[in-house]
Design a protein around this motif. Structure first.
Motif, PDB file in Angstrom:
ATOM      1  N   ILE A  62      -6.958  18.491  -3.183  1.00 52.87           N
ATOM      2  CA  ILE A  62      -7.186  18.770  -1.879  1.00 52.87           C
ATOM      3  C   ILE A  62      -6.663  18.186  -1.034  1.00 52.87           C
ATOM      4  N   LEU A  63      -6.076  16.841  -1.114  1.00 51.55           N
ATOM      5  CA  LEU A  63      -5.607  15.858  -0.394  1.00 51.55           C
ATOM      6  C   LEU A  63      -6.367  15.331   0.632  1.00 51.55           C
ATOM      7  N   ALA A  64      -7.706  15.288   0.299  1.00 47.99           N
ATOM      8  CA  ALA A  64      -8.531  14.436   0.908  1.00 47.99           C
ATOM      9  C   ALA A  64      -8.587  12.992   0.915  1.00 47.99           C
ATOM     10  N   HIS A  65      -8.129  12.718  -0.681  1.00 53.05           N
ATOM     11  CA  HIS A  65      -8.092  11.130  -0.984  1.00 53.05           C
ATOM     12  C   HIS A  65      -7.124  10.788  -2.108  1.00 53.05           C
ATOM     13  N   PHE A  66      -6.723   9.566  -1.996  1.00 56.45           N
ATOM     14  CA  PHE A  66      -5.870   9.076  -2.842  1.00 56.45           C
ATOM     15  C   PHE A  66      -6.659   8.682  -3.980  1.00 56.45           C
ATOM     16  N   PRO A  67      -5.925   8.567  -5.278  1.00 55.09           N
ATOM     17  CA  PRO A  67      -6.620   8.129  -6.580  1.00 55.09           C
ATOM     18  C   PRO A  67      -7.249   6.841  -6.221  1.00 55.09           C
ATOM     19  N   HIS A  68      -6.917   5.731  -5.834  1.00 55.98           N
ATOM     20  CA  HIS A  68      -7.615   4.536  -5.602  1.00 55.98           C
ATOM     21  C   HIS A  68      -8.994   4.466  -4.794  1.00 55.98           C
ATOM     22  N   GLN A  69      -8.881   5.619  -3.852  1.00 55.37           N
ATOM     23  CA  GLN A  69     -10.078   5.591  -3.035  1.00 55.37           C
ATOM     24  C   GLN A  69     -11.344   6.369  -3.988  1.00 55.37           C
TER      25      GLN A  69
ATOM     26  N   MET B 258       0.752  -1.234   0.079  1.00 58.16           N
ATOM     27  CA  MET B 258       0.106  -0.030  -0.051  1.00 58.16           C
ATOM     28  C   MET B 258       0.817   1.226  -0.002  1.00 58.16           C
ATOM     29  N   ASP B 259       1.952   1.243   0.531  1.00 51.78           N
ATOM     30  CA  ASP B 259       2.965   2.374   0.621  1.00 51.78           C
ATOM     31  C   ASP B 259       3.023   2.898  -0.712  1.00 51.78           C
ATOM     32  N   ALA B 260       3.638   1.724  -1.607  1.00 49.10           N
ATOM     33  CA  ALA B 260       3.729   2.364  -3.089  1.00 49.10           C
ATOM     34  C   ALA B 260       2.575   2.920  -3.796  1.00 49.10           C
ATOM     35  N   LEU B 261       1.264   2.576  -3.326  1.00 55.37           N
ATOM     36  CA  LEU B 261       0.151   2.872  -4.064  1.00 55.37           C
ATOM     37  C   LEU B 261      -0.038   4.447  -3.527  1.00 55.37           C
ATOM     38  N   HIS B 262       0.115   4.564  -2.087  1.00 56.91           N
ATOM     39  CA  HIS B 262      -0.075   5.845  -1.471  1.00 56.91           C
ATOM     40  C   HIS B 262       1.081   6.932  -1.914  1.00 56.91           C
ATOM     41  N   THR B 263       2.149   6.551  -2.228  1.00 57.17           N
ATOM     42  CA  THR B 263       3.218   7.138  -2.730  1.00 57.17           C
ATOM     43  C   THR B 263       3.109   7.874  -4.098  1.00 57.17           C
ATOM     44  N   ALA B 264       2.284   6.744  -4.944  1.00 54.77           N
ATOM     45  CA  ALA B 264       2.047   7.354  -6.431  1.00 54.77           C
ATOM     46  C   ALA B 264       1.157   8.377  -6.442  1.00 54.77           C
ATOM     47  N   GLY B 265      -0.213   8.191  -5.279  1.00 59.24           N
ATOM     48  CA  GLY B 265      -0.956   9.046  -5.052  1.00 59.24           C
ATOM     49  C   GLY B 265      -0.686  10.575  -4.819  1.00 59.24           C
ATOM     50  N   ILE B 266       0.385  10.298  -3.652  1.00 61.36           N
ATOM     51  CA  ILE B 266       1.163  11.620  -3.411  1.00 61.36           C
ATOM     52  C   ILE B 266       1.701  12.655  -4.463  1.00 61.36           C
ATOM     53  N   ARG B 267       2.220  11.619  -5.298  1.00 60.23           N
ATOM     54  CA  ARG B 267       2.905  12.266  -6.410  1.00 60.23           C
ATOM     55  C   ARG B 267       1.936  12.839  -7.559  1.00 60.23           C
ATOM     56  N   PHE B 268       0.790  12.185  -7.562  1.00 61.04           N
ATOM     57  CA  PHE B 268      -0.460  12.615  -8.616  1.00 61.04           C
ATOM     58  C   PHE B 268      -0.823  13.801  -7.968  1.00 61.04           C
ATOM     59  N   ALA B 269      -1.078  13.882  -6.619  1.00 62.61           N
ATOM     60  CA  ALA B 269      -1.393  15.161  -6.275  1.00 62.61           C
ATOM     61  C   ALA B 269      -0.732  16.296  -6.387  1.00 62.61           C
ATOM     62  N   GLU B 270       0.493  16.153  -6.114  1.00 66.32           N
ATOM     63  CA  GLU B 270       1.695  17.225  -6.429  1.00 66.32           C
ATOM     64  C   GLU B 270       1.416  17.569  -7.933  1.00 66.32           C
ATOM     65  N   ALA B 271       1.384  16.868  -8.842  1.00 65.04           N
ATOM     66  CA  ALA B 271       1.373  17.102 -10.230  1.00 65.04           C
ATOM     67  C   ALA B 271      -0.160  18.025 -10.425  1.00 65.04           C
ATOM     68  N   LEU B 272      -1.075  17.690  -9.708  1.00 64.98           N
ATOM     69  CA  LEU B 272      -2.444  18.452  -9.877  1.00 64.98           C
ATOM     70  C   LEU B 272      -2.163  19.821  -9.223  1.00 64.98           C
ATOM     71  N   GLN B 273      -1.606  19.967  -7.990  1.00 69.04           N
ATOM     72  CA  GLN B 273      -1.511  21.243  -7.387  1.00 69.04           C
ATOM     73  C   GLN B 273      -0.441  22.251  -8.124  1.00 69.04           C
ATOM     74  N   ALA B 274       0.535  21.360  -9.023  1.00 70.20           N
ATOM     75  CA  ALA B 274       1.498  22.335  -9.600  1.00 70.20           C
ATOM     76  C   ALA B 274       0.734  22.869 -10.921  1.00 70.20           C
ATOM     77  N   GLY B 275      -0.494  22.439 -11.383  1.00 65.00           N
ATOM     78  CA  GLY B 275      -1.226  23.000 -12.381  1.00 65.00           C
ATOM     79  C   GLY B 275      -1.513  24.582 -12.464  1.00 65.00           C
ATOM     80  N   PRO B 276      -2.020  24.950 -13.394  1.00 65.79           N
ATOM     81  CA  PRO B 276      -2.489  26.403 -13.351  1.00 65.79           C
ATOM     82  C   PRO B 276      -3.043  26.915 -12.245  1.00 65.79           C
TER      83      PRO B 276
END
Length: 337
Positions: free
Chosen positions: A164-171, A1-19
């Protein structure tokens, strides 16, 4: 699960880095898709479109929210805004993330309630609009428009929850799938008797209290997420009572009780113009109702919140339509559907 969570964090970073302009959009989407809106916005609008559809929206909304709470209690889903710190990832690697006033939800994270409850509750409304489009046009595009809009809305809600960091993508994905499945399955099984709704209210409330006590008796820390949210929320003022699991249960039980106790509806006597006036008035009154009385004491808050959600269905199905019928009767003769 750590790998899945880490991937989710990176995805959230990419979203927050958007316009930067997307930030307001994502926050608006996640606010509009709050499960509370099923009870305060979607239900009144659907009810004055068609009584059966409206009742179905409320019924599926409260059942799916109750199931979501139970699933969260047993799946122990993490939320990104606390996991990134509790896991040690933020101290080991560079993580550029921000919290927002809507980030600090206190219940467990899996599956996403915004996606699951919104997806389930809107299903009868979408199918009703599809049937209406099919009856009025042979255009395939027009027929598919409600479901395309439904899919795009859930996609936007899911992305906003990750942003907004409320959920991971798989959730989010599990919430969307569970919501669509529940909406499809429960649509044809909406109760029609007022007594059933009253019994449901008591069953939801007493059943949840019993389940909560049994889980605590087994030694499981069922309130672990509240402590983590309190610990990791960057602003204590962002913590809200209405994100606690038991707040959802109160909302569900109260709504079922309110619907069960409401008098026989006068909806068939309303003209289309009177339905529109009733819908607008219901939205205004219900929004106003939920803007007043927010006690700081948690017990008083739960009692007040329960009363508000119990009053809501009664206002929509009984009091406000009768008021509009009385005030606007001179506009034209009422008709029967």
């Amino acid at each position: 699960m750590d790998a899945l969570h880490t991937a989710g964090i990176r995805f959230a970073e990419a979203l927050q880095a958007g316009p930067p302009w997307l930030e307001k959009f994502w926050i608006s989407v996640t606010s509009l898709a709050d499960p509370k809106c099923v009870f305060t916005i979607c239900f009144p609008l659907a009810y004055f479109l068609d009584r059966k559809v409206g009742v179905s929206v409320l019924w599926i909304g409260l059942v799916s929210e109750w199931l979501n709470v139970v699933l969260k209690w047993f799946l122990f889903g993490e939320r990104p805004f606390w996991w990134v710190h509790e896991s040690g990832l933020a101290s080991k690697e560079q993580v550029v993330l921000r919290q927002f006033p809507v980030s600090c939800e206190t219940g467990p994270g899996s599956p996403s309630g915004h996606c699951m409850i919104t997806g389930a509750a809107l299903w009868p409304l979408v199918t009703a609009l599809t049937a209406l489009a099919s009856a009025r046009s042979r255009s395939l595009v027009l027929k598919l428009t409600p479901f395309v809009a439904y899919a795009l809305l859930l996609l936007a809600v899911g992305l906003s929850r990750v942003f907004i960091l409320a959920h991971f993508p798989h959730q989010v994905v599990s919430g969307i799938l569970a919501g669509a499945a529940l909406g499809w399955r429960l649509q044809a099984h909406t109760p029609a008797t007022r007594g059933f709704f009253v019994a449901t209210a008591l069953a939801l409330l007493l059943g949840t209290l019993t389940l909560h006590s049994l889980v605590i008796t087994t030694g499981i820390d069922i309130d672990w997420s509240i402590r983590l949210a309190t610990k990791r929320c960057s602003n204590p003022d962002w913590l809200r009572f209405d994100t606690r699991p038991f707040a959802s249960i109160c909302r569900d039980a109260a709504s079922a009780l309110g619907l069960g106790l409401a008098a026989s509806p006068p909806l068939k006597q309303l003209t289309p113009r009177q339905r529109l006036a009733s819908a607008v008035l219901a939205l205004v009154v219900i929004q106003g109702l939920h803007q007043v009385l927010h006690p700081a004491d948690v017990t008083l808050w739960y009692v007040t919140n329960f009363l508000k959600y119990a009053i809501g269905p009664w206002l929509v199905t009984s009091l406000l339509p009768r008021l509009i019928l009385t005030l606007t009767r001179p506009w034209g003769s009422p008709h029967t559907e």
